[in-house]
Design a protein around this motif. Structure first.
Motif, PDB file in Angstrom:
ATOM      1  N   LEU A   1      40.402 -87.087 -24.214  1.00  0.00           N
ATOM      2  CA  LEU A   1      40.246 -86.038 -23.213  1.00  0.00           C
ATOM      3  C   LEU A   1      40.816 -84.738 -23.782  1.00  0.00           C
ATOM      4  CD1 LEU A   1      39.235 -86.451 -20.281  1.00  0.00           C
ATOM      5  CD2 LEU A   1      41.628 -86.516 -19.595  1.00  0.00           C
ATOM      6  N   SER A   2      39.969 -83.731 -23.880  1.00  0.00           N
ATOM      7  CA  SER A   2      40.466 -82.450 -24.393  1.00  0.00           C
ATOM      8  C   SER A   2      41.312 -81.754 -23.328  1.00  0.00           C
ATOM      9  CB  SER A   2      39.299 -81.545 -24.773  1.00  0.00           C
ATOM     10  OG  SER A   2      39.786 -80.239 -25.015  1.00  0.00           O
ATOM     11  N   LEU A   3      42.471 -81.262 -23.747  1.00  0.00           N
ATOM     12  CA  LEU A   3      43.345 -80.581 -22.793  1.00  0.00           C
ATOM     13  C   LEU A   3      43.150 -79.068 -22.839  1.00  0.00           C
ATOM     14  CD1 LEU A   3      46.501 -82.780 -23.284  1.00  0.00           C
ATOM     15  CD2 LEU A   3      44.838 -82.834 -21.409  1.00  0.00           C
ATOM     16  N   HIS A   4      42.177 -78.634 -23.627  1.00  0.00           N
ATOM     17  CA  HIS A   4      41.868 -77.211 -23.688  1.00  0.00           C
ATOM     18  C   HIS A   4      41.442 -76.730 -22.306  1.00  0.00           C
ATOM     19  CE1 HIS A   4      40.723 -73.427 -25.424  1.00  0.00           C
ATOM     20  NE2 HIS A   4      39.505 -73.530 -24.936  1.00  0.00           N
ATOM     21  N   ARG A   5      42.169 -75.781 -21.761  1.00  0.00           N
ATOM     22  CA  ARG A   5      41.911 -75.253 -20.415  1.00  0.00           C
ATOM     23  C   ARG A   5      42.046 -76.300 -19.316  1.00  0.00           C
ATOM     24  NH1 ARG A   5      37.465 -70.447 -20.869  1.00  0.00           N
ATOM     25  NH2 ARG A   5      38.642 -69.219 -22.368  1.00  0.00           N
ATOM     26  N   ALA A   6      42.822 -77.339 -19.577  1.00  0.00           N
ATOM     27  CA  ALA A   6      43.101 -78.320 -18.526  1.00  0.00           C
ATOM     28  C   ALA A   6      44.300 -77.820 -17.714  1.00  0.00           C
ATOM     29  CB  ALA A   6      43.404 -79.675 -19.142  1.00  0.00           C
ATOM     30  N   ALA A   7      44.425 -78.326 -16.508  1.00  0.00           N
ATOM     31  CA  ALA A   7      45.547 -77.937 -15.657  1.00  0.00           C
ATOM     32  C   ALA A   7      46.157 -79.181 -15.033  1.00  0.00           C
ATOM     33  CB  ALA A   7      45.074 -76.998 -14.557  1.00  0.00           C
ATOM     34  N   SER A   8      47.466 -79.175 -14.932  1.00  0.00           N
ATOM     35  CA  SER A   8      48.112 -80.317 -14.304  1.00  0.00           C
ATOM     36  C   SER A   8      49.180 -79.843 -13.326  1.00  0.00           C
ATOM     37  CB  SER A   8      48.723 -81.231 -15.361  1.00  0.00           C
ATOM     38  OG  SER A   8      49.419 -80.481 -16.323  1.00  0.00           O
ATOM     39  N   GLU A   9      49.360 -80.620 -12.292  1.00  0.00           N
ATOM     40  CA  GLU A   9      50.336 -80.267 -11.262  1.00  0.00           C
ATOM     41  C   GLU A   9      50.704 -81.521 -10.472  1.00  0.00           C
ATOM     42  OE1 GLU A   9      48.229 -77.551  -8.677  1.00  0.00           O
ATOM     43  OE2 GLU A   9      46.968 -79.166  -7.881  1.00  0.00           O
ATOM     44  N   VAL A  10      51.841 -81.449  -9.790  1.00  0.00           N
ATOM     45  CA  VAL A  10      52.231 -82.556  -8.927  1.00  0.00           C
ATOM     46  C   VAL A  10      51.168 -82.708  -7.841  1.00  0.00           C
ATOM     47  CG1 VAL A  10      53.982 -83.394  -7.313  1.00  0.00           C
ATOM     48  CG2 VAL A  10      54.680 -82.122  -9.350  1.00  0.00           C
ATOM     49  N   ALA A  11      50.760 -83.943  -7.569  1.00  0.00           N
ATOM     50  CA  ALA A  11      49.710 -84.188  -6.581  1.00  0.00           C
ATOM     51  C   ALA A  11      50.333 -84.298  -5.192  1.00  0.00           C
ATOM     52  CB  ALA A  11      48.934 -85.448  -6.938  1.00  0.00           C
ATOM     53  N   ASN A  12      50.740 -83.174  -4.642  1.00  0.00           N
ATOM     54  CA  ASN A  12      51.415 -83.186  -3.346  1.00  0.00           C
ATOM     55  C   ASN A  12      50.523 -83.666  -2.211  1.00  0.00           C
ATOM     56  OD1 ASN A  12      54.091 -82.272  -3.960  1.00  0.00           O
ATOM     57  ND2 ASN A  12      53.195 -80.292  -4.450  1.00  0.00           N
ATOM     58  N   ASP A  13      49.214 -83.575  -2.400  1.00  0.00           N
ATOM     59  CA  ASP A  13      48.287 -83.988  -1.349  1.00  0.00           C
ATOM     60  C   ASP A  13      47.985 -85.483  -1.409  1.00  0.00           C
ATOM     61  OD1 ASP A  13      47.047 -83.644  -3.784  1.00  0.00           O
ATOM     62  OD2 ASP A  13      45.153 -82.947  -2.933  1.00  0.00           O
ATOM     63  N   TYR A  14      48.471 -86.170  -2.425  1.00  0.00           N
ATOM     64  CA  TYR A  14      48.246 -87.615  -2.516  1.00  0.00           C
ATOM     65  C   TYR A  14      49.493 -88.344  -2.041  1.00  0.00           C
ATOM     66  CZ  TYR A  14      46.613 -92.125  -4.048  1.00  0.00           C
ATOM     67  OH  TYR A  14      46.200 -93.428  -4.058  1.00  0.00           O
ATOM     68  N   LYS A  15      49.363 -89.038  -0.909  1.00  0.00           N
ATOM     69  CA  LYS A  15      50.563 -89.573  -0.255  1.00  0.00           C
ATOM     70  C   LYS A  15      50.765 -91.076  -0.447  1.00  0.00           C
ATOM     71  CE  LYS A  15      51.037 -85.561   2.060  1.00  0.00           C
ATOM     72  NZ  LYS A  15      52.023 -84.569   1.586  1.00  0.00           N
ATOM     73  N   LYS A  16      49.767 -91.753  -1.028  1.00  0.00           N
ATOM     74  CA  LYS A  16      49.848 -93.209  -1.078  1.00  0.00           C
ATOM     75  C   LYS A  16      50.816 -93.744  -2.111  1.00  0.00           C
ATOM     76  CE  LYS A  16      45.106 -93.786   0.526  1.00  0.00           C
ATOM     77  NZ  LYS A  16      43.764 -94.276   0.141  1.00  0.00           N
ATOM     78  N   LYS A  17      51.080 -92.960  -3.143  1.00  0.00           N
ATOM     79  CA  LYS A  17      52.011 -93.377  -4.186  1.00  0.00           C
ATOM     80  C   LYS A  17      52.937 -92.210  -4.513  1.00  0.00           C
ATOM     81  CE  LYS A  17      48.701 -96.367  -6.648  1.00  0.00           C
ATOM     82  NZ  LYS A  17      49.244 -97.691  -6.315  1.00  0.00           N
ATOM     83  N   LYS A  18      54.099 -92.561  -5.080  1.00  0.00           N
ATOM     84  CA  LYS A  18      55.065 -91.528  -5.475  1.00  0.00           C
ATOM     85  C   LYS A  18      54.892 -91.177  -6.941  1.00  0.00           C
ATOM     86  CE  LYS A  18      59.360 -91.884  -3.897  1.00  0.00           C
ATOM     87  NZ  LYS A  18      60.662 -92.509  -3.553  1.00  0.00           N
TER      88      LYS A  18
ATOM     89  N   GLY B   1      58.466 -84.976 -17.440  1.00  0.00           N
ATOM     90  CA  GLY B   1      58.267 -85.007 -18.892  1.00  0.00           C
ATOM     91  C   GLY B   1      56.803 -84.855 -19.261  1.00  0.00           C
ATOM     92  N   TRP B   2      55.965 -85.572 -18.528  1.00  0.00           N
ATOM     93  CA  TRP B   2      54.521 -85.455 -18.772  1.00  0.00           C
ATOM     94  C   TRP B   2      54.017 -84.057 -18.435  1.00  0.00           C
ATOM     95  CZ3 TRP B   2      51.270 -88.012 -21.629  1.00  0.00           C
ATOM     96  CH2 TRP B   2      51.555 -89.343 -21.965  1.00  0.00           C
ATOM     97  N   LEU B   3      54.469 -83.513 -17.310  1.00  0.00           N
ATOM     98  CA  LEU B   3      53.991 -82.181 -16.912  1.00  0.00           C
ATOM     99  C   LEU B   3      54.419 -81.119 -17.923  1.00  0.00           C
ATOM    100  CD1 LEU B   3      54.504 -82.358 -13.032  1.00  0.00           C
ATOM    101  CD2 LEU B   3      52.323 -82.245 -14.272  1.00  0.00           C
ATOM    102  N   ARG B   4      55.624 -81.258 -18.455  1.00  0.00           N
ATOM    103  CA  ARG B   4      56.075 -80.311 -19.497  1.00  0.00           C
ATOM    104  C   ARG B   4      55.211 -80.442 -20.744  1.00  0.00           C
ATOM    105  NH1 ARG B   4      61.286 -81.437 -17.745  1.00  0.00           N
ATOM    106  NH2 ARG B   4      61.482 -83.148 -19.235  1.00  0.00           N
ATOM    107  N   ALA B   5      54.970 -81.672 -21.154  1.00  0.00           N
ATOM    108  CA  ALA B   5      54.183 -81.905 -22.371  1.00  0.00           C
ATOM    109  C   ALA B   5      52.752 -81.389 -22.192  1.00  0.00           C
ATOM    110  CB  ALA B   5      54.180 -83.394 -22.714  1.00  0.00           C
ATOM    111  N   LEU B   6      52.190 -81.609 -21.019  1.00  0.00           N
ATOM    112  CA  LEU B   6      50.819 -81.159 -20.767  1.00  0.00           C
ATOM    113  C   LEU B   6      50.761 -79.634 -20.724  1.00  0.00           C
ATOM    114  CD1 LEU B   6      49.868 -83.841 -18.117  1.00  0.00           C
ATOM    115  CD2 LEU B   6      48.657 -83.474 -20.285  1.00  0.00           C
ATOM    116  N   ALA B   7      51.770 -79.023 -20.114  1.00  0.00           N
ATOM    117  CA  ALA B   7      51.792 -77.564 -20.018  1.00  0.00           C
ATOM    118  C   ALA B   7      51.910 -76.937 -21.402  1.00  0.00           C
ATOM    119  CB  ALA B   7      52.942 -77.109 -19.126  1.00  0.00           C
ATOM    120  N   ALA B   8      52.555 -77.632 -22.320  1.00  0.00           N
ATOM    121  CA  ALA B   8      52.798 -77.103 -23.660  1.00  0.00           C
ATOM    122  C   ALA B   8      51.616 -77.365 -24.598  1.00  0.00           C
ATOM    123  CB  ALA B   8      54.067 -77.719 -24.227  1.00  0.00           C
ATOM    124  N   SER B   9      50.621 -78.085 -24.137  1.00  0.00           N
ATOM    125  CA  SER B   9      49.543 -78.438 -25.065  1.00  0.00           C
ATOM    126  C   SER B   9      48.271 -77.632 -24.797  1.00  0.00           C
ATOM    127  CB  SER B   9      49.229 -79.922 -24.995  1.00  0.00           C
ATOM    128  OG  SER B   9      48.570 -80.189 -23.791  1.00  0.00           O
TER     129      SER B   9
END
Ligand code: I3P
Length: 106
Positions: A56-73, A98-106
């Motif tokens: 999966l190319s992370l070029h122009r990908a975006a990641s964030e906490v899924a605050n709208d997903y309530k079924k799992k933490k 850790g994952w969000l930092r790594a994804l933001a940095a890539s």
């Protein structure tokens, strides 16, 4: 950055619901701007991704906490430039950050 995450494929391209929507535990490896999904930690060396999926190319990908997903933490969302969307569950808050930092940095 690498480790196991529980993954759910939500969208397969912009607005299109993915057909296989079940959660699957995968060994995830972020390297050189790509994210690869493998069955286990031996996967990357063998080069065999889960289901033969392309990296999966992370070029122009975006990641964030899924605050709208309530079924799992500790779930975060990854959206790729082609409109695909994945939910990924980390084992705890620290793992997720850790994952969000790594994804933001890539
Ligand atoms: C899916 C599975 C997922 C569920 C998804 C189901 O069924 O139960 O856990 O997502 O719901 O389609 P299957 O395993 O048969 O593919 P949630 O865990 O988020 O509920 P969905 O289609 O409403 O996303």
């Amino acid at each position: 950055h690498e480790g196991f995450l529980l993954r759910k494929h939500e969208l397969d391209g912009a607005g299109k619901k993915a057909s296989n929507r079940s959660w699957v535990n995968l060994y995830c490896v972020l390297a050189k701007g790509d994210l690869g999904f493998y069955k286990d930690a031996k996967g990357p060396a063998a080069g065999a991704t889960h289901g033969g999926e392309p990296l999966l190319s992370l070029h122009r990908a975006a990641s964030e906490v899924a605050n709208d997903y309530k079924k799992k933490k500790n779930v975060f969302k990854l959206k790729t430039s082609d409109g695909s969307e994945f939910l990924l569950q980390a084992k705890d808050e620290e793992d997720m950050q850790g994952w969000l930092r790594a994804l933001a940095a890539s």
